[in-house]
Design a protein around this motif. Structure first.
Motif, PDB file in Angstrom:
ATOM      1  N   TYR A 162       1.589  -1.489   0.561  1.00  0.00           N
ATOM      2  CA  TYR A 162       0.395   0.038   0.470  1.00  0.00           C
ATOM      3  C   TYR A 162       1.026   1.173  -0.147  1.00  0.00           C
ATOM      4  O   TYR A 162       2.120   1.195   0.907  1.00  0.00           O
ATOM      5  CB  TYR A 162      -1.068   0.164   1.855  1.00  0.00           C
ATOM      6  N   GLU A 181      -2.854   3.647   8.186  1.00  0.00           N
ATOM      7  CA  GLU A 181      -3.542   4.804   6.841  1.00  0.00           C
ATOM      8  C   GLU A 181      -3.427   2.920   5.659  1.00  0.00           C
ATOM      9  O   GLU A 181      -4.577   2.703   5.205  1.00  0.00           O
ATOM     10  CB  GLU A 181      -2.907   5.521   5.382  1.00  0.00           C
ATOM     11  N   SER A 192      -7.083   0.792   4.841  1.00  0.00           N
ATOM     12  CA  SER A 192      -7.329   0.636   3.241  1.00  0.00           C
ATOM     13  C   SER A 192      -8.101  -1.058   2.960  1.00  0.00           C
ATOM     14  O   SER A 192      -8.517  -0.864   2.313  1.00  0.00           O
ATOM     15  CB  SER A 192      -5.770   0.823   2.667  1.00  0.00           C
TER      16      SER A 192
END
Length: 137
Positions: free
Chosen positions: A4, A37, A41
């Motif tokens: 990611y 984060e 996600s």
């Protein structure tokens, strides 16, 4: 493998030292931003995990400083998981600037720990369920 990338992290003046370079201690904060984060996600949230009695303290942190990030740079943080978590989870990072120049690489190992007794435990089932599809390819 789970990958990611968080984009658009602007270096603030407060993040820099007298030379205008990002202070080395701030890279751990960038890693945390990337980790949180990346997990968000896949709809996995630290807060919910902690509310269920599990925390993820950092066990080990490594950084390699290749080139300095500077005030007002716009950074991207690539987060990589090469294997499913067990009692530990190892995150790898690549931090690049707006010109796609690799500035820093790093790795953090975190452990899963019960909040009620401070004993290590396996990664939560819901985290494993969300990550498994990335490792079945």
């Amino acid at each position: 493998m789970f990958i990611y990338e968080v984009k658009g992290i602007r270096v603030r003046y407060a993040d820099t030292d007298q030379m205008g370079y990002v202070y080395y201690g701030n890279y751990a904060r960038y890693y945390e931003i990337g980790r949180v984060e990346a997990l968000r996600s896949i709809d996995f949230h630290y807060k919910a995990m902690e509310d269920e009695g599990v925390m993820m303290p950092v066990y080990e942190n490594r950084s390699r400083y290749l080139k300095p990030a500077r005030y007002d740079d716009v950074l991207s943080i690539k987060v990589i998981l090469n294997q499913l978590p067990g009692v530990r989870v190892v995150f790898q990072y690549e931090i690049r600037n707006q010109d796609n120049i690799l500035l820093n690489t790093g790795e953090t190992t975190l452990v899963f720990q019960r909040t009620d007794n401070a004993k290590l435990c396996m990664a939560p089932d819901n985290l494993l369920e969300k990550l498994k599809p990335y490792f079945l390819k």
